[in-house]
Enzyme design. Structure first.
Site, PDB file in Angstrom:
ATOM      1  N   GLU A 207      11.389  12.981 -13.347  1.00 31.39           N
ATOM      2  CA  GLU A 207      11.824  13.754 -11.657  1.00 31.39           C
ATOM      3  C   GLU A 207      10.899  12.223 -11.491  1.00 31.39           C
ATOM      4  OE1 GLU A 207       9.359  17.153  -9.882  1.00 31.39           O
ATOM      5  OE2 GLU A 207      11.261  17.614 -10.473  1.00 31.39           O
TER       6      GLU A 207
ATOM      7  N   LYS B 127       6.726  11.123  -9.663  1.00 29.26           N
ATOM      8  CA  LYS B 127       6.578  11.562  -8.878  1.00 29.26           C
ATOM      9  C   LYS B 127       5.893  11.206  -7.633  1.00 29.26           C
ATOM     10  CE  LYS B 127       2.417  12.444  -9.623  1.00 29.26           C
ATOM     11  NZ  LYS B 127       0.856  12.031  -8.673  1.00 29.26           N
TER      12      LYS B 127
ATOM     13  N   ASP C   9       4.584   9.991  -3.960  1.00 32.70           N
ATOM     14  CA  ASP C   9       3.942  10.341  -4.026  1.00 32.70           C
ATOM     15  C   ASP C   9       2.622  10.891  -2.648  1.00 32.70           C
ATOM     16  OD1 ASP C   9       0.619   9.593  -3.573  1.00 32.70           O
ATOM     17  OD2 ASP C   9       1.013   6.894  -3.612  1.00 32.70           O
TER      18      ASP C   9
ATOM     19  N   TYR D 182      10.483  21.024  -4.502  1.00 35.58           N
ATOM     20  CA  TYR D 182      10.741  20.867  -6.246  1.00 35.58           C
ATOM     21  C   TYR D 182      10.441  21.505  -7.210  1.00 35.58           C
ATOM     22  CZ  TYR D 182       5.532  19.068  -6.131  1.00 35.58           C
ATOM     23  OH  TYR D 182       4.575  18.966  -5.597  1.00 35.58           O
TER      24      TYR D 182
ATOM     25  N   LYS E 279       1.386   8.281 -15.119  1.00 34.19           N
ATOM     26  CA  LYS E 279       1.882   7.019 -13.903  1.00 34.19           C
ATOM     27  C   LYS E 279       1.943   6.093 -14.117  1.00 34.19           C
ATOM     28  CE  LYS E 279      -1.207   8.388 -10.399  1.00 34.19           C
ATOM     29  NZ  LYS E 279      -2.769   8.533  -9.724  1.00 34.19           N
TER      30      LYS E 279
ATOM     31  N   CYS F  62     -21.553 -10.488  20.403  1.00 34.24           N
ATOM     32  CA  CYS F  62     -20.322 -10.008  19.858  1.00 34.24           C
ATOM     33  C   CYS F  62     -19.696 -11.799  19.664  1.00 34.24           C
ATOM     34  CB  CYS F  62     -19.643 -10.034  21.219  1.00 34.24           C
ATOM     35  SG  CYS F  62     -18.313  -9.535  21.468  1.00 34.24           S
TER      36      CYS F  62
ATOM     37  N   CYS G  28     -17.875 -12.808  23.163  1.00 34.87           N
ATOM     38  CA  CYS G  28     -18.603 -13.039  24.386  1.00 34.87           C
ATOM     39  C   CYS G  28     -20.284 -13.500  24.030  1.00 34.87           C
ATOM     40  CB  CYS G  28     -18.170 -12.247  25.350  1.00 34.87           C
ATOM     41  SG  CYS G  28     -19.258 -10.400  24.907  1.00 34.87           S
TER      42      CYS G  28
ATOM     43  N   CYS H 163     -19.171  -3.902  21.307  1.00 32.31           N
ATOM     44  CA  CYS H 163     -19.736  -5.206  22.493  1.00 32.31           C
ATOM     45  C   CYS H 163     -19.804  -4.541  23.526  1.00 32.31           C
ATOM     46  CB  CYS H 163     -18.701  -6.345  22.545  1.00 32.31           C
ATOM     47  SG  CYS H 163     -19.074  -6.980  24.065  1.00 32.31           S
TER      48      CYS H 163
ATOM     49  N   CYS I 219     -14.985  -8.955  28.298  1.00 37.87           N
ATOM     50  CA  CYS I 219     -15.102  -9.666  27.043  1.00 37.87           C
ATOM     51  C   CYS I 219     -13.448  -9.990  26.167  1.00 37.87           C
ATOM     52  CB  CYS I 219     -15.032  -8.503  25.417  1.00 37.87           C
ATOM     53  SG  CYS I 219     -15.238  -8.856  24.287  1.00 37.87           S
TER      54      CYS I 219
END
Length: 682
Positions: free
Chosen positions: A129, A131, A133, A243, A331, A422, A425, A438, A444
């Site tokens: 089957e 796998k 994730d 499963y 895998k 920043c 600005c 900032c 900004c």
């Protein structure tokens, strides 16, 4: 005797001292690194390396411990199942251990497993089957009724997520009658998934609000399931695939075929493309076949699972402390491509947080050109030690900025320059844990661009066609200096921006004009109050009929609102009490924004909760009139077409929306039918 004991102790000590110092140090380093990645993966739902890289770390530690047993510690990651309980929910004990699978990418290991299953005590019938994730979840039933649900946690105990699982439609609340009825007790293991298509849509919505998206569908499923508010989980497109039966009383099976049959009859989804095999060649063909389908599936898979079919054989083979001896994960090679880091810049978000982003030499990953990858924050940047000129392997998961999962030092690498001011600005920066922030929140321009995108999102003012590029143009042209300015920009001014023609300018201006009427919860989301999302805003809107009533409430009163904690209430009270917030609200009101309470009649209206879009020219109604009628009946107006849409109202000369709606299975109606819907629910 004392001399003998002394010699024995000396010999033992000599054996321990024979372990090279660098080997012992490496084992310690590996244990610490694996534990840290377990935290990232199982607790924070934010993996920092690929599965392939993680598996290599564990394999290396196993090899060292096998050669030097004296280095094995009781708490070594190789002695644990995996993960741990994260702590936000109560812990519950599983009906049976939820073990991990032994995993490999080596064909020789697969061949050895098939031989073992076909040898004495084995069985040649194998189950194959995909796998999946996702997030491993146990659900338990007593006399056919759902009574418990928990995440995998450490394999022995998990988090109690029953309240959230009850909201997921693919988990039956009551079992259908199986072959022999429902067992007295049944514990099932399955995978909680988020389909790729749904994951992509959700991340787009998060990005439109200026929020960080999930790294991949697995993390999205985990984050969605582990919400403290079940309503948030209910709103997320989760799917449960069963499963394995962990434990049962009152049921009897001889093989996996019987188990899968009853799982289907009880009302569960089971893995797709399950097949049975007897030879290594069949296993390898199946592995290649699923790998070839991988990019076209609507769910994430990272390999196949090979299991013995006979339950009696499984019982005889048993398990180690880590994994069953009768199953193996074969895998796939990790998806990703290698490229070069050409620069590292710092991107300013809506809240002022600076995120380091690697600018990459463009590379095709799964059919998409990738040129950027997030590095999250300063701590992650330093821990990963990614520098300009390094060769990196990038993985792309859905529609978010890709992740760097592996790094190889470049010959002429150089460290990025950490900004002192920043980038947007030039204001001073402060260090907030692993983040740079900032300090110029209200002026900004970079924060303003992100705030405009957030304001236009579906959960706020729902302004279609206003994304990051348009927001940047508005700020660059000084048409929007503060958020309320957006509602003073007309079609003629939009025409002056690059990329706008008369029709697109008029369409955006109309969308903004329609958005001026906004219910209180959506307005609270638009304000960007720290810690206030859609669910919190709805709770506040239900508790306070007007914005003035909420602004005048004390922190203690706000904390009494359901699902609002004391810390969050204090932050809301402080934010709304700030003079600059009040000036911002006054600016919205002067620009014509009308903040409305959550109307009881709208909640009960004939189109309450329905999503409606319009296309073409209606016989008697203008688009604005039709939208207003629909909103007054409780509907939400949207410009986009997806399977979430309830109705598409079609007039003369419809555009591409009609074809899109037909493909998505959306109900298509004309103006006459639309008017009928306004007077009664269907």
């Amino acid at each position: 005797m004392p001399a003998i004991r002394k010699r024995q102790r000396t010999a033992s000590s000599t054996r321990r001292r024979r372990v090279p110092r660098d080997t012992a140090d490496r084992a310690t380093q590996l244990r610490e690194e694996i534990r840290r990645h377990d935290e990232h993966y199982y607790v924070e739902n934010r993996p920092a390396i690929s599965d392939d890289a993680y598996d290599r770390l564990v394999a290396e530690l196993r090899r060292i411990e096998a050669r030097h047993p004296d280095l094995v510690t009781p708490d070594s990651p190789t002695r644990r199942v995996a993960g741990r309980v994260a702590g936000a929910f109560a812990s519950v004990r599983h009906a049976a251990p939820m073990l991990s699978l032994e995993a490999t990418r080596a064909p020789a290991d697969v061949a050895a497993f098939v031989r073992r299953m076909s040898g004495p005590g084995g069985d040649s019938d194998l189950v194959l089957e995909p796998k999946l994730d996702g997030l491993s979840v146990e659900v338990a039933y007593t006399n056919g009724k759902l009574v418990a649900a928990s995440t995998r946690g450490d394999g022995i105990e998990g988090e109690d997520v029953l309240a959230n699982v009850r909201t997921i439609r693919s988990v039956p609340s009551s079992l259908r009658a199986g072959r022999n009825g429902a067992p007295r007790f049944l514990s099932i293991r399955g995978e909680m998934l988020m389909p790729r298509s749904a994951f992509t849509r959700m991340n787009r919505e998060l990005a439109a609000r200026g929020d960080e998206g999930f790294a991949n569908p697995r993390n999205a499923a985990a984050g969605s399931l582990r919400q403290l508010d079940p309503a948030v989980t209910a709103s997320r497109p989760l799917r449960y695939v069963a499963y394995e039966v962990l434990d049962s009383r009152g049921a009897d099976w001889s093989s996996e075929r019987d188990v899968l049959g009853d799982l289907r009859r009880w009302g569960f989804s089971v893995p797709e493309r399950v097949t049975f095999a007897r030879t290594l060649d069949q296993v390898e063909r199946y592995h290649r076949g699923i790998a070839g389908l991988r990019d076209g599936l609507d769910y994430e898979v990272d390999g196949i699972v090979i299991k013995g079919c006979s339950l009696a054989v499984r019982e005889r083979l048993g398990s180690t402390s880590h994994h069953p001896r009768w199953a193996l994960a074969y895998k796939f090679e990790a998806r990703g491509e290698t490229t070069t880091v050409e620069d590292i810049v710092f991107q300013v978000g809506r809240t002022g947080v600076l995120t380091p982003v690697a600018l990459l030499r463009p590379v095709d990953v799964g059919g998409v050109t990738v040129a950027r990858a997030t590095l999250h924050n300063l701590d992650e940047l330093h821990r990963r030690d990614v520098q300009i000129g390094d060769s990196v392997r990038v993985h792309r998961a859905g529609d978010v900025i890709p992740e760097i999962v592996e790094r190889r030092r470049g010959a002429h690498r150089r460290a990025p320059s950490i900004p002192r001011r920043c980038p947007g600005c030039r204001a001073a920066l402060t260090r907030d844990g692993p983040f740079l922030r900032c300090t110029n929140r209200w002026q900004c321009p970079s924060q303003l661009v992100a705030a405009i995108v957030h304001l236009a999102s579906d959960d706020a003012f729902c302004i279609q066609g206003l994304g990051g590029e348009v927001a940047q143009r508005l700020v660059d042209a000084s048409l929007v200096r503060r958020l309320p300015d957006l509602f003073t920009v007309g079609a003629s001014e939009f025409r002056t921006l690059p990329g706008f023609a008369a029709r697109s300018a008029a369409k955006l201006a109309e969308s903004i004009a329609r958005a001026r009427r906004i219910e209180l919860p959506a307005f609270l989301v638009a304000l960007g109050i720290p810690g206030v999302g859609k669910a919190s805003a709805r709770a506040l809107g239900d508790a306070y009929p007007t914005l003035d009533a909420l602004v005048g409430a004390s922190a203690e009163e706000i904390a009494s609102v359901p699902n609002i904690g004391a810390i969050q209430a204090a932050a809301i009270h402080e934010y709304l009490g700030d003079r600059r917030t009040r000036a911002l609200i006054d600016g919205f009101l002067r620009a014509g924004v009308r903040i409305e309470p959550v109307h009881a009649e709208r909640k009960r209206g004939p189109l309450a909760g329905k999503r409606i879009a319009f296309t073409g020219t209606l016989p008697t109604l203008s688009r604005a009139e039709a939208s207003r009628l629909a909103e007054d009946a409780g509907a939400q107006i949207t410009e986009s077409v997806s399977e979430k849409l309830d109705y598409l109202v079609v007039g003369r000369d419809p555009g591409s929306k009609r074809a899109n709606a037909e493909r998505a299975g959306v109900r298509i109606i004309d103006e006459k039918r639309f008017r009928q819907l306004l007077t009664r629910a269907v």
